[in-house]
Scaffold this active site. Structure first.
Site, PDB file in Angstrom:
ATOM      1  N   THR A 159       0.820  -1.213   0.000  1.00 35.53           N
ATOM      2  CA  THR A 159       0.000   0.000   0.000  1.00 35.53           C
ATOM      3  C   THR A 159       0.856   1.265   0.000  1.00 35.53           C
ATOM      4  O   THR A 159       2.007   1.215   0.417  1.00 35.53           O
ATOM      5  CB  THR A 159      -0.855  -0.057   1.288  1.00 35.53           C
ATOM      6  N   ARG A 187     -13.113  -8.640  -1.468  1.00 34.60           N
ATOM      7  CA  ARG A 187     -12.437  -8.398  -0.183  1.00 34.60           C
ATOM      8  C   ARG A 187     -12.037  -6.919  -0.065  1.00 34.60           C
ATOM      9  O   ARG A 187     -11.488  -6.327  -0.976  1.00 34.60           O
ATOM     10  CB  ARG A 187     -11.195  -9.284  -0.088  1.00 34.60           C
ATOM     11  N   VAL A 188     -12.313  -6.350   1.083  1.00 33.50           N
ATOM     12  CA  VAL A 188     -11.906  -4.970   1.371  1.00 33.50           C
ATOM     13  C   VAL A 188     -11.064  -5.001   2.634  1.00 33.50           C
ATOM     14  O   VAL A 188     -11.443  -5.645   3.623  1.00 33.50           O
ATOM     15  CB  VAL A 188     -13.136  -4.061   1.549  1.00 33.50           C
ATOM     16  N   GLY A 189      -9.940  -4.313   2.605  1.00 33.28           N
ATOM     17  CA  GLY A 189      -9.046  -4.285   3.763  1.00 33.28           C
ATOM     18  C   GLY A 189      -9.203  -3.018   4.584  1.00 33.28           C
ATOM     19  O   GLY A 189     -10.248  -2.360   4.566  1.00 33.28           O
ATOM     20  N   ASP A 190      -8.155  -2.665   5.299  1.00 33.54           N
ATOM     21  CA  ASP A 190      -8.196  -1.518   6.211  1.00 33.54           C
ATOM     22  C   ASP A 190      -8.085  -0.176   5.512  1.00 33.54           C
ATOM     23  O   ASP A 190      -8.519   0.847   6.048  1.00 33.54           O
ATOM     24  CB  ASP A 190      -7.045  -1.633   7.224  1.00 33.54           C
ATOM     25  N   THR A 209      -0.062   0.384   6.698  1.00 32.51           N
ATOM     26  CA  THR A 209       0.151  -0.627   5.658  1.00 32.51           C
ATOM     27  C   THR A 209       0.442  -1.964   6.313  1.00 32.51           C
ATOM     28  O   THR A 209       1.067  -2.009   7.366  1.00 32.51           O
ATOM     29  CB  THR A 209       1.315  -0.252   4.719  1.00 32.51           C
ATOM     30  N   GLY A 210      -0.017  -3.025   5.697  1.00 35.70           N
ATOM     31  CA  GLY A 210       0.236  -4.351   6.259  1.00 35.70           C
ATOM     32  C   GLY A 210      -0.976  -5.237   6.085  1.00 35.70           C
ATOM     33  O   GLY A 210      -1.824  -4.976   5.226  1.00 35.70           O
ATOM     34  N   GLY A 212      -4.245  -6.109   6.336  1.00 36.08           N
ATOM     35  CA  GLY A 212      -5.378  -5.249   6.641  1.00 36.08           C
ATOM     36  C   GLY A 212      -6.354  -5.807   7.661  1.00 36.08           C
ATOM     37  O   GLY A 212      -6.901  -5.063   8.472  1.00 36.08           O
TER      38      GLY A 212
HETATM   39  N1  ASP Z   1      -3.258  -2.941   4.176  1.00 38.76           N
HETATM   40  C1  ASP Z   1      -3.508  -3.327   2.821  1.00 38.76           C
HETATM   41  C2  ASP Z   1      -4.706  -4.237   2.749  1.00 38.76           C
HETATM   42  O1  ASP Z   1      -4.849  -5.079   3.625  1.00 38.76           O
HETATM   43  C3  ASP Z   1      -2.359  -4.022   2.185  1.00 38.76           C
HETATM   44  C4  ASP Z   1      -1.038  -3.320   2.253  1.00 38.76           C
HETATM   45  O2  ASP Z   1      -0.759  -2.554   3.157  1.00 38.76           O
HETATM   46  O3  ASP Z   1      -0.230  -3.526   1.354  1.00 38.76           O
HETATM   47  O4  ASP Z   1      -5.445  -4.152   1.806  1.00 38.76           O
END
Ligand code: ASP
Length: 289
Positions: A159, A187-190, A209-210, A212
């Site tokens: 991200t 799918r939806v992340g953070d 980032t990470g 999610g």
């Molecule tokens: N946090 C993002 C997600 O889970 C992924 C990322 O940080 O690369 O969609």
């Protein structure tokens, strides 16, 4: 123009890092971009304009897992998430599972400014972006150059995000992603969730980032603010505390943050995090590990 307030800026290009890779292109890009952001801030640009410009540039670069560098999901589709938040007004906008547009963060800003809503998803988000005349991706297979698999090896996350403090003391944060590698369709992340992946108020601006799912379960971005607000934590300690909570849930990643005094923080519990910092004294640093 008289500078009444110190300015500062932090960028990240994601916590997905391979131990043995150098990332020279990303470091050079982040340094150049941070210099541009610094010039914008000293020219009086708002924190909101700066974080949007920084994230737009990273989206278009194809170097990160956001915008052009996005990988297809398990159904072979490119679904992107982004959000933006202004601290002084606590206005926020976000899009999730958006298909077909060059700049998800631009769409998020339009949601914030042109609708009474905070988050638009999927086909409704795309219809809105079309209505707004936002720049489209005509041919997804030709446009996207998946950064996560560019090296023949894979990284799961990447991200991009930016947090800024402007010369009027306003804070803003923005984050944009293609999501985790081979995520499930829908799918939806953070990243587009205000409070999880992005947060800005009058105290702090935060971008995560990470993995999610764990950042959502930790409500990580808002947790940084809560630690400052209720526990009087120093910025670095607040970021470390939020990240430790993500870690306890089994997640890894990184958090960038800035506070109203111009303290900057960029910490991670992953192998590294592509990042650049512009300190209030004008010093610019860019690094990965
Ligand atoms: N946090 C993002 C997600 O889970 C992924 C990322 O940080 O690369 O969609």
């Amino acid at each position: 123009m008289s500078m009444t307030h110190p300015t500062a800026l932090v960028l990240h290009g994601g916590a997905g890092v391979l131990a043995d890779k150098g990332y020279e292109a990303e470091i050079t890009h982040l340094r150049t971009l941070a210099e541009r952001g610094k010039a914008m801030l000293s020219g009086g640009a708002s924190a909101l304009d700066v974080v949007e410009a920084m994230v737009r540039d990273m989206e278009a670069s194809g170097l990160y897992v956001a915008g052009r560098g996005t990988s297809p999901n398990s159904a072979g589709r490119y679904e992107l998430d982004a959000s933006i938040m202004e601290g002084s007004t606590r206005k926020a906008g976000a899009v999730s599972a958006l298909e077909g547009f060059i700049s998800p963060v631009g769409a998020a800003r339009a949601v914030m400014e042109k609708t009474p809503h905070v988050l638009l998803a999927g086909a409704g988000a795309a219809a809105f972006a079309r209505e707004q005349g936002l720049e489209r991706v005509e041919d997804p297979d030709a446009y996207y150059t998946p950064a996560a698999v560019a090296d023949d090896r894979e990284i799961a996350t990447g991200t991009v995000g930016a947090v800024a403090l402007d010369s009027e003391g306003r804070l803003a944060a923005a984050t944009s992603t293609g999501g985790t590698l081979r995520k499930r369709w829908g799918r939806v992340g953070d990243t587009p969730i205000i409070g999880s992946g992005t947060w800005a108020d009058e105290r702090v601006a935060v971008s995560c980032t990470g993995q999610g799912e764990m950042f959502m379960r930790a409500n990580a971005a808002a947790d940084v603010s809560a630690r400052v607000k209720y526990a009087g934590a120093r910025l670095d300690d607040a970021v470390r505390g939020a990240l430790d909570d993500v870690g306890r849930l089994g997640g890894d990643g990184g958090i960038i943050a800035i506070d109203a005094a111009g303290n900057v923080s960029a910490l991670y519990n992953s192998m590294g995090m592509k990042r650049a910092l512009v300190h209030p004294d004008g010093r610019v640093e860019a690094m990965v590990k």
